[in-house]
Write a protein that holds these residues in place. Structure first.
Motif, PDB file in Angstrom:
ATOM      1  N   HIS A 123      58.314  -6.549  23.088  1.00 55.64           N
ATOM      2  CA  HIS A 123      59.023  -7.348  24.079  1.00 55.64           C
ATOM      3  C   HIS A 123      58.226  -8.581  24.454  1.00 55.64           C
ATOM      4  CE1 HIS A 123      56.770  -4.398  26.671  1.00 55.64           C
ATOM      5  NE2 HIS A 123      56.489  -5.486  27.351  1.00 55.64           N
ATOM      6  N   LEU A 124      58.939  -9.538  25.053  1.00 58.84           N
ATOM      7  CA  LEU A 124      58.385 -10.848  25.393  1.00 58.84           C
ATOM      8  C   LEU A 124      58.698 -11.191  26.842  1.00 58.84           C
ATOM      9  CD1 LEU A 124      59.372 -13.178  22.405  1.00 58.84           C
ATOM     10  CD2 LEU A 124      57.076 -12.962  23.321  1.00 58.84           C
ATOM     11  N   LEU A 125      57.836 -12.012  27.427  1.00 60.08           N
ATOM     12  CA  LEU A 125      58.167 -12.634  28.698  1.00 60.08           C
ATOM     13  C   LEU A 125      58.984 -13.895  28.427  1.00 60.08           C
ATOM     14  CD1 LEU A 125      54.942 -12.546  30.903  1.00 60.08           C
ATOM     15  CD2 LEU A 125      57.113 -11.414  31.367  1.00 60.08           C
ATOM     16  N   LEU A 126      60.108 -14.031  29.128  1.00 59.94           N
ATOM     17  CA  LEU A 126      60.910 -15.247  29.054  1.00 59.94           C
ATOM     18  C   LEU A 126      60.744 -16.014  30.357  1.00 59.94           C
ATOM     19  CD1 LEU A 126      64.283 -14.016  27.476  1.00 59.94           C
ATOM     20  CD2 LEU A 126      62.146 -14.644  26.347  1.00 59.94           C
ATOM     21  N   TRP A 127      60.438 -17.291  30.256  1.00 61.78           N
ATOM     22  CA  TRP A 127      60.313 -18.175  31.410  1.00 61.78           C
ATOM     23  C   TRP A 127      61.478 -19.143  31.401  1.00 61.78           C
ATOM     24  CZ3 TRP A 127      56.114 -18.465  34.948  1.00 61.78           C
ATOM     25  CH2 TRP A 127      55.042 -17.619  34.648  1.00 61.78           C
ATOM     26  N   ASN A 128      62.193 -19.251  32.546  1.00 64.10           N
ATOM     27  CA  ASN A 128      63.266 -20.238  32.603  1.00 64.10           C
ATOM     28  C   ASN A 128      62.761 -21.545  33.208  1.00 64.10           C
ATOM     29  OD1 ASN A 128      63.211 -19.881  35.381  1.00 64.10           O
ATOM     30  ND2 ASN A 128      65.136 -18.759  35.472  1.00 64.10           N
ATOM     31  N   ALA A 129      63.636 -22.524  33.293  1.00 57.78           N
ATOM     32  CA  ALA A 129      63.234 -23.851  33.764  1.00 57.78           C
ATOM     33  C   ALA A 129      62.847 -23.853  35.239  1.00 57.78           C
ATOM     34  CB  ALA A 129      64.375 -24.845  33.528  1.00 57.78           C
ATOM     35  N   GLN A 130      63.274 -22.828  35.985  1.00 61.12           N
ATOM     36  CA  GLN A 130      62.946 -22.728  37.405  1.00 61.12           C
ATOM     37  C   GLN A 130      61.620 -22.001  37.645  1.00 61.12           C
ATOM     38  OE1 GLN A 130      66.220 -21.716  36.244  1.00 61.12           O
ATOM     39  NE2 GLN A 130      66.686 -23.894  36.531  1.00 61.12           N
ATOM     40  N   GLY A 131      60.933 -21.614  36.571  1.00 58.11           N
ATOM     41  CA  GLY A 131      59.645 -20.941  36.707  1.00 58.11           C
ATOM     42  C   GLY A 131      59.732 -19.452  36.925  1.00 58.11           C
ATOM     43  N   LEU A 132      60.915 -18.866  36.746  1.00 63.47           N
ATOM     44  CA  LEU A 132      61.067 -17.417  36.830  1.00 63.47           C
ATOM     45  C   LEU A 132      60.730 -16.788  35.481  1.00 63.47           C
ATOM     46  CD1 LEU A 132      64.440 -17.068  38.778  1.00 63.47           C
ATOM     47  CD2 LEU A 132      62.173 -16.488  39.637  1.00 63.47           C
ATOM     48  N   ALA A 133      60.075 -15.636  35.511  1.00 59.07           N
ATOM     49  CA  ALA A 133      59.708 -14.945  34.276  1.00 59.07           C
ATOM     50  C   ALA A 133      60.138 -13.493  34.356  1.00 59.07           C
ATOM     51  CB  ALA A 133      58.202 -15.030  34.041  1.00 59.07           C
TER      52      ALA A 133
END
Length: 311
Positions: A123-133
């Motif tokens: 599995h991977l950490l996904l970071w969105n443009a708002q800085g949520l992971a």
């Protein structure tokens, strides 16, 4: 009292206090998810005195670089902290496609800026443009799929999943640390019975592992049980049944919550060589594991990955 330094900020904290709680109380926008040292969303770089409850959670190379999991650390003295910066430390990726597999499950396919070496079940950490992971299991098959695929359970109110509903092809995301997880396929298992038991989007990593097993010509019988709240929740029913039609050694069962007790009661061990891979919520994995223990599956032949709710 220990002094906590974060960039140009200086905070005073209680000795023995949890590092993640201290940072959150000070208004630091540090992502976190499981609080159990599993998801790695709260990685920070530290220099100073602290007590680490899970020193083996990170690799020796990461620890040498100063990385720690904030949720597992307690302050023992002055400490300098640097947050994980997805813009600097993450791998850029772009959305290839988004589509709904059911009313709740969003399939997200990403194209990383450079090829990513991974194995089915990681599995991977996904970071969105708002800085949520958030951590998500890979459902794609390495070496065959050209994208990275994730199955997001978009429950109402989830900050990351709500933002994911608005994603469009071409949108940027960042990829954090690749984690091994407990689930994988070993080619030496080829002749042994393989049981894959999942609940909800716990099917995602097992979907990749199932296809990896078939790609490697697994000879033993394979049983897949996907537990869902209702029939609509069997979001991969058609591709699973298509694989079962094409592979005689594969048996697929799609019970709902109402059928769970009877389906688990019907499990019978035909070989002490059986390997079982479990994935889903803590309650579902616990129910699977208890039944496997009762019918005699050896504990060291049961591998589990629990999707912990965000604390």
């Amino acid at each position: 009292m220990p002094e906590l330094r974060l960039g140009d900020r200086s905070l005073v904290a209680e000795s023995g206090s949890n590092l993640l709680d201290t940072l959150l109380a000070a208004g630091v926008a540090l992502p976190y998810s499981c609080r159990a040292g599993s998801c790695h969303a709260c990685m920070v770089r530290c220099q100073g005195a602290l007590e680490d409850a899970q020193p083996d959670a990170l690799s020796p190379a990461q620890r040498e670089q100063g990385w720690r999991l904030a949720c597992q650390c307690r302050l023992q003295g002055d400490l300098a902290v640097e947050l994980f910066d997805p813009g600097r430390d993450g791998l850029p990726a772009r959305v290839q496609s988004v589509d709904w597999l059911s009313e709740r499950v969003l399939r997200l396919r990403l194209l990383p800026e450079r090829p990513l070496r991974y194995a089915a079940g990681q599995h991977l950490l996904l970071w969105n443009a708002q800085g949520l992971a958030r951590p998500y299991s890979l459902a794609s098959l390495p070496g065959e799929d050209t994208w990275l695929e994730f199955h997001l359970d978009c429950l109402p109110g989830g900050a990351f999943s709500e933002s994911a509903r608005c994603l469009q092809p071409g949108d940027p995301l960042r990829l954090g640390e690749l984690r091994g997880g407990a689930l994988h396929y070993d080619p030496t298992w080829s002749e042994r019975p393989l049981w894959l038991l999942a609940a909800g989007t716990g099917l995602a990593p097992l979907w990749g592992i199932l296809r990896e097993a078939l790609r490697q010509h697994h000879q033993g019988p394979i049983k897949v049980i996907h537990l869902a709240d209702d029939p609509v929740g069997h979001y991969l029913a058609q591709p699973l049944l298509a694989l079962a039609a094409a592979h005689s050694q594969l048996n697929v069962q799609l019970p709902t919550a109402a059928d769970q007790a009877s389906v688990l009661a019907g499990l019978r061990l035909v070989s002490r060589q059986t390997l079982s891979l479990l994935c889903g919520s803590p309650a579902s994995v616990d129910a699977f594991a208890r039944r496997l223990f009762l019918i005699g599956v050896p504990r060291n032949q049961v591998l589990a990955d629990v999707f912990l709710p965000r604390a």
